[in-house]
Design a protein around this motif. Structure first.
Motif, PDB file in Angstrom:
ATOM      1  N   ASN A 546       1.074  -1.018   0.046  1.00 27.10           N
ATOM      2  CA  ASN A 546       0.058  -0.016  -0.041  1.00 27.10           C
ATOM      3  C   ASN A 546       0.840   1.438   0.014  1.00 27.10           C
ATOM      4  N   TYR A 547       0.724   1.829  -1.204  1.00 26.33           N
ATOM      5  CA  TYR A 547       1.606   3.308  -1.060  1.00 26.33           C
ATOM      6  C   TYR A 547       0.544   4.301  -1.618  1.00 26.33           C
ATOM      7  N   PRO A 548      -0.097   4.726  -0.913  1.00 25.74           N
ATOM      8  CA  PRO A 548      -1.164   5.862  -0.998  1.00 25.74           C
ATOM      9  C   PRO A 548      -0.758   7.060  -2.001  1.00 25.74           C
ATOM     10  N   GLY A 549       0.501   7.310  -1.887  1.00 27.49           N
ATOM     11  CA  GLY A 549       0.838   8.673  -2.582  1.00 27.49           C
ATOM     12  C   GLY A 549       0.958   8.421  -4.083  1.00 27.49           C
ATOM     13  N   THR A 550       1.337   7.100  -4.526  1.00 25.75           N
ATOM     14  CA  THR A 550       1.338   6.655  -6.031  1.00 25.75           C
ATOM     15  C   THR A 550       0.059   5.856  -6.153  1.00 25.75           C
ATOM     16  N   LYS A 551      -0.931   5.569  -5.261  1.00 26.86           N
ATOM     17  CA  LYS A 551      -2.311   5.075  -5.498  1.00 26.86           C
ATOM     18  C   LYS A 551      -2.034   3.514  -5.951  1.00 26.86           C
ATOM     19  N   ILE A 552      -1.147   2.845  -5.308  1.00 27.25           N
ATOM     20  CA  ILE A 552      -0.582   1.383  -5.482  1.00 27.25           C
ATOM     21  C   ILE A 552      -1.126   0.762  -4.207  1.00 27.25           C
ATOM     22  N   ARG A 553      -1.847  -0.143  -4.341  1.00 28.43           N
ATOM     23  CA  ARG A 553      -2.761  -0.879  -3.364  1.00 28.43           C
ATOM     24  C   ARG A 553      -3.252  -2.208  -3.805  1.00 28.43           C
ATOM     25  N   GLY A 554      -2.465  -3.279  -3.421  1.00 26.99           N
ATOM     26  CA  GLY A 554      -3.007  -4.507  -4.007  1.00 26.99           C
ATOM     27  C   GLY A 554      -2.433  -5.629  -3.259  1.00 26.99           C
ATOM     28  N   TRP A 555      -3.035  -6.702  -3.195  1.00 30.14           N
ATOM     29  CA  TRP A 555      -2.746  -8.232  -2.471  1.00 30.14           C
ATOM     30  C   TRP A 555      -1.856  -9.091  -3.364  1.00 30.14           C
ATOM     31  N   THR A 556      -0.940  -9.720  -2.812  1.00 26.91           N
ATOM     32  CA  THR A 556      -0.435 -11.038  -3.326  1.00 26.91           C
ATOM     33  C   THR A 556      -0.206 -11.859  -2.271  1.00 26.91           C
ATOM     34  N   TYR A 557       0.728 -12.940  -2.474  1.00 22.87           N
ATOM     35  CA  TYR A 557       0.756 -13.980  -1.318  1.00 22.87           C
ATOM     36  C   TYR A 557       2.303 -14.591  -1.573  1.00 22.87           C
ATOM     37  N   TYR A 558       2.560 -15.129  -0.448  1.00 23.52           N
ATOM     38  CA  TYR A 558       3.867 -15.886  -0.409  1.00 23.52           C
ATOM     39  C   TYR A 558       3.475 -17.427  -0.019  1.00 23.52           C
ATOM     40  N   GLU A 559       4.207 -18.283  -0.246  1.00 20.20           N
ATOM     41  CA  GLU A 559       4.064 -19.757   0.113  1.00 20.20           C
ATOM     42  C   GLU A 559       5.558 -20.190   0.561  1.00 20.20           C
ATOM     43  N   PRO A 560       5.839 -20.188   1.897  1.00 22.03           N
ATOM     44  CA  PRO A 560       7.272 -20.035   2.083  1.00 22.03           C
ATOM     45  C   PRO A 560       7.730 -21.613   2.382  1.00 22.03           C
ATOM     46  N   GLY A 561       6.839 -22.350   2.478  1.00 22.74           N
ATOM     47  CA  GLY A 561       7.029 -23.935   2.481  1.00 22.74           C
ATOM     48  C   GLY A 561       7.123 -24.337   3.928  1.00 22.74           C
ATOM     49  N   PHE A 562       6.655 -23.660   4.820  1.00 28.89           N
ATOM     50  CA  PHE A 562       6.246 -23.853   6.318  1.00 28.89           C
ATOM     51  C   PHE A 562       5.324 -23.155   6.802  1.00 28.89           C
ATOM     52  N   THR A 563       4.563 -23.822   8.141  1.00 29.19           N
ATOM     53  CA  THR A 563       3.718 -23.170   8.935  1.00 29.19           C
ATOM     54  C   THR A 563       4.183 -22.200   9.753  1.00 29.19           C
ATOM     55  N   VAL A 564       3.816 -20.979   9.656  1.00 25.54           N
ATOM     56  CA  VAL A 564       4.130 -19.708  10.478  1.00 25.54           C
ATOM     57  C   VAL A 564       3.487 -19.687  11.903  1.00 25.54           C
ATOM     58  N   THR A 565       4.224 -19.795  12.974  1.00 25.72           N
ATOM     59  CA  THR A 565       3.611 -19.775  14.288  1.00 25.72           C
ATOM     60  C   THR A 565       3.812 -18.397  14.919  1.00 25.72           C
ATOM     61  N   GLY A 566       4.903 -17.572  14.402  1.00 27.99           N
ATOM     62  CA  GLY A 566       5.415 -16.625  15.175  1.00 27.99           C
ATOM     63  C   GLY A 566       6.253 -15.705  13.989  1.00 27.99           C
ATOM     64  N   MET A 567       6.069 -14.354  14.069  1.00 26.01           N
ATOM     65  CA  MET A 567       7.075 -13.217  13.557  1.00 26.01           C
ATOM     66  C   MET A 567       7.213 -12.124  14.552  1.00 26.01           C
ATOM     67  N   ALA A 568       8.628 -11.556  14.021  1.00 24.95           N
ATOM     68  CA  ALA A 568       8.907 -10.509  14.631  1.00 24.95           C
ATOM     69  C   ALA A 568       9.868  -9.673  13.617  1.00 24.95           C
ATOM     70  N   ARG A 569      10.272  -8.262  14.052  1.00 23.94           N
ATOM     71  CA  ARG A 569      11.152  -7.522  13.421  1.00 23.94           C
ATOM     72  C   ARG A 569      12.343  -7.649  13.983  1.00 23.94           C
ATOM     73  N   VAL A 570      13.718  -7.764  13.429  1.00 23.47           N
ATOM     74  CA  VAL A 570      14.894  -7.639  14.171  1.00 23.47           C
ATOM     75  C   VAL A 570      15.447  -6.755  13.011  1.00 23.47           C
ATOM     76  N   ALA A 571      15.680  -5.336  13.568  1.00 24.32           N
ATOM     77  CA  ALA A 571      16.068  -4.292  12.506  1.00 24.32           C
ATOM     78  C   ALA A 571      15.433  -4.342  11.519  1.00 24.32           C
ATOM     79  N   LYS A 572      16.178  -4.299  10.425  1.00 25.67           N
ATOM     80  CA  LYS A 572      15.627  -4.287   9.143  1.00 25.67           C
ATOM     81  C   LYS A 572      15.130  -5.708   8.426  1.00 25.67           C
TER      82      LYS A 572
END
Length: 696
Positions: A546-572
């Motif tokens: 979602n980038y409102p300034g350029t009116k870009i807003r859309g869905w896609t998806y990933y299939e990483p190959g494993f079931t995700v049970t938790g997510m966190a940000r570490v720096a970048k």
């Protein structure tokens, strides 16, 4: 030569209309990719395992760039380098089974964990927050316990569960598919008179389709004399009714009895649309089958033959063997708990061998927390609880203005009996239940707390997937898809925005394939490099760019190959946990792309028509503005998406080179582009060349 130009893909996946009615610039499918700030398609980065061997640990937390996991056993010495471990021991030392939520207050972890004995406990800085025992005991009721147990049992994909005044009603999720069930009630303290009784209300009935009745006759003789020796008619006569012809016209006896039977079967089958009957040949035997889905209705009807010349038939038989369809019936079981209600008693319902446990204290213990206004806030059953000012270990202090307390939201709205999640919203706090959201104005003084607004008929059961988005939105997973709270106007009054409308059919199809527990355990994250919203549902990550300034807003998806049970940000870098492994998106640098055949990208377009839906066009070629090697397949029949033409491969931008030839006549064309080569891959635009309309 005219062409269809697709300038960008800034609208992402759009499933609101059938594929043949798609709009250029939208996508029908977009796997393992996301949208760039310019509306291009870019391949996702690699998911690299960086920590393994985290057995018997749960959750994922980050403080000061350091990764932490949690458990109940003494495992600190066995952690891989780079992972810190916090041991959280519950009374009686039961084994931890999962972490419900992790937040930080004053750079220390506040954790809610669940244990094998059915209890839940809060911990701050590694120490159990015992004051929650008092809070939970005050909030606990039998009905709340049954409601919480119903949510736990409902995590089984085999059943649907409804709480009632004295227990649960458990119904098979799929009619005709049986389940096993037992229940126990174990006294924890006090009066030992607890009981649990399972009674079947409706037995399981396996469904079956109708079996159609059949009858037969034989061709017993004749000689070849067209128009003279022939089978004039084949008829079906119901008892006491009028005969019905099922042969569209006379069939000559030809060469042999067996050949004549084949000709009869073909003639009957050619007119099946008129009378419903079908026929088959086996030697000189002709077998006629009654119309579909008629079951027993044709049993007793008589099959008759009429001949001319020297053609002969055996006497026809009566139709038999028809069996009516059986409608599948869902198994329904009643679980009634009796005896003295006490907060330490453990109630267990076992479905297909899996135990689902709950105590009254656990049912009234907060399941999700949020830090705001120098307090920790928690949702516990129907209540929003808050700790003492600047003291997350104290949830019972009654001091005016600075003490702890609870707001029972179920007195404000019928849809808030069980609260699921929290998130900041426009300086307020948004509190979610399964069927409602309530906006509260908070602060440091409880006397100033105020309910601002109730938003009914939209909520979430996935509390960990409630996520603030920028300064004005809160995203959450509703039953209908992904939704967001946002301010309607300058008044800041909230409303539910259709953030995922174009993507809803995809999300609903996905959640229909997942167990209720997988949906309830969904987690979300704001990816640090792109700012995209990630919503992990099992082994699929839904991605909103979602980038409102350029009116870009859309869905896609990933299939990483494993079931995700938790997510966190570490720096970048985004870290994702699955079972005993932690993955880094893009590796530790955040910039690594997949190897060959790892995370292949798939991009599918809707059917395109050059704004000429009814015209037949000659498509002659395809150009792309891309990066890496793309395999192109054309779909040329909107009624049959398996009708494909392999167009070969294109490399990078092809506008100045030979394009992929796409010779063919059709009114509609869709494309599937895949890239499985190593490294970055992208698509910026494409052109479909055609000769224009030449035949209506």
């Amino acid at each position: 030569m005219p062409y269809i130009l697709i300038e960008d893909f800034k609208y992402g996946i759009d499933r609101r209309r059938p594929r043949f009615a798609g709009v250029p610039g939208t996508l029908w499918d977009a796997r393992n990719c996301h949208l760039s700030r310019g509306g291009d398609i870019e391949r996702c980065r690699a998911f690299k395992p960086i920590f393994t061997g985290l057995d018997d640990t749960y959750g994922l937390g980050v403080i000061g760039g350091q990764v932490y996991v949690f458990g109940s056993a003494d495992l600190a010495a066995s952690m891989p380098v780079g992972v810190h471990y916090q041991r959280l021991q519950a009374p009686g030392t039961p084994a931890m089974t999962r972490v419900l939520d992790v937040k930080t207050f004053d750079n220390k972890f506040y954790v809610i964990a669940e244990y094998a004995n059915g209890n839940r406990y809060h911990f701050y800085d590694g120490t159990r927050v015992s004051s929650w025992d008092t809070v939970a005991a005050a909030l606990a009721t039998a009905l709340l316990t049954y409601r919480a147990l119903a949510l736990e049992v409902g995590l089984s994909s085999a059943v649907k569960v409804d709480p009632v005044d004295d227990g649960l009603i458990v119904t098979a999720a799929v009619p005709g598919t049986a389940f096993t069930i037992t229940a126990t009630a174990v006294n924890g303290a006090g009066v030992n008179d607890q009981t649990a009784l399972v009674t079947q209300i409706v037995a399981n009935v396996v469904g079956s389709g109708a079996v159609e009745a059949t009858a037969s006759l034989m061709v017993t003789g004749g000689s070849f004399d067209p128009g003279v020796n022939r089978i004039a008619d084949i008829r079906v006569k119901p008892p006491g009714g009028l005969e019905q012809s099922i042969l569209p016209g006379p069939v000559d006896w030809v060469s042999s009895d067996a050949t004549t039977v084949v000709a009869l079967a073909l003639a009957i089958n050619e007119s099946t649309d008129l009378h419903g009957y079908s026929a088959s040949a086996a030697g000189s035997d002709l077998t006629v089958t009654a119309p579909a889905d008629t079951g027993m209705a044709h049993n007793g009807h008589t099959l008759l033959g009429v001949t001319e010349g020297n053609a002969t038939l055996s006497s026809g038989s009566s139709f038999s063997g028809g069996v009516d369809a059986v409608v599948a019936v869902a198994q329904v079981e009643s679980v009634v708990f009796g005896g003295t209600f006490e907060t330490d008693d453990t109630l267990t319902v076992t479905i297909n061998g899996t135990d689902y446990k709950m105590t009254a204290l656990a049912a009234a213990t907060g399941t999700a927390v949020h830090v705001q206004d120098t307090r920790v806030w928690a949702v516990a059953g129907p209540a929003l609880a808050y700790c003492k000012l600047n003291d997350p270990t104290d949830w019972t202090d009654a001091t005016a203005t600075t003490g702890a307390g609870q707001i029972v939201l179920s007195t404000d709205d019928d849809g808030t009996q069980i609260l699921t999640g929290l998130a900041p919203f426009q300086g307020y706090l948004a509190v979610f239940a399964e069927d409602a959201a309530i906006i509260y104005a908070l602060g440091t003084d409880p006397d100033l707390f105020e309910r601002i607004q109730t938003i009914p008929n939209s909520g979430t059961r996935a509390g960990r997937a409630v996520s603030p988005y920028g300064a004005n939105d809160v995203f959450f997973l509703d039953e209908t898809g992904v939704r967001s709270l946002r301010a309607r106007d300058s008044s800041n009054a909230a409303f539910v925005d259709d953030a995922g409308t174009a993507f809803d059919p995809f999300v609903q199809e996905l959640t229909d394939t997942l167990s209720p527990r997988t949906v309830a355990d969904a987690v979300s994250l704001m990816e640090p490099r792109t700012g995209a919203y990630w919503l992990a549902l099992g082994s699929t990550i839904l991605v909103l760019t979602n980038y409102p300034g350029t009116k870009i807003r859309g869905w896609t998806y990933y299939e990483p190959g494993f079931t995700v049970t938790g997510m966190a940000r570490v720096a970048k870098v985004a870290y994702l946990r699955s079972s005993d492994t932690v993955f880094a998106y893009g590796g530790v640098s955040g910039t690594e792309y997949p190897d060959e055949d790892d995370l292949p990208v798939t991009v599918e377009l809707p059917f395109l028509t050059a704004r000429d839906e009814a015209g037949i066009k000659q498509f002659t070629g395809i150009d792309i503005g891309g990066a890496n090697v793309w395999h192109l397949v054309a779909l040329v029949d909107p009624k049959d998406e398996t009708s494909e033409i392999d167009l070969g491969y294109l490399v990078d931008a092809t506008y100045a080179d030979e394009n992929a030839e796409a010779l063919g006549e059709t009114s509609h064309m869709a494309l599937r582009l895949t890239c499985s080569a190593a490294g970055f891959a992208g698509l910026s635009n494409m052109a479909l060349h055609h000769t224009g309309k030449y035949r209506a």
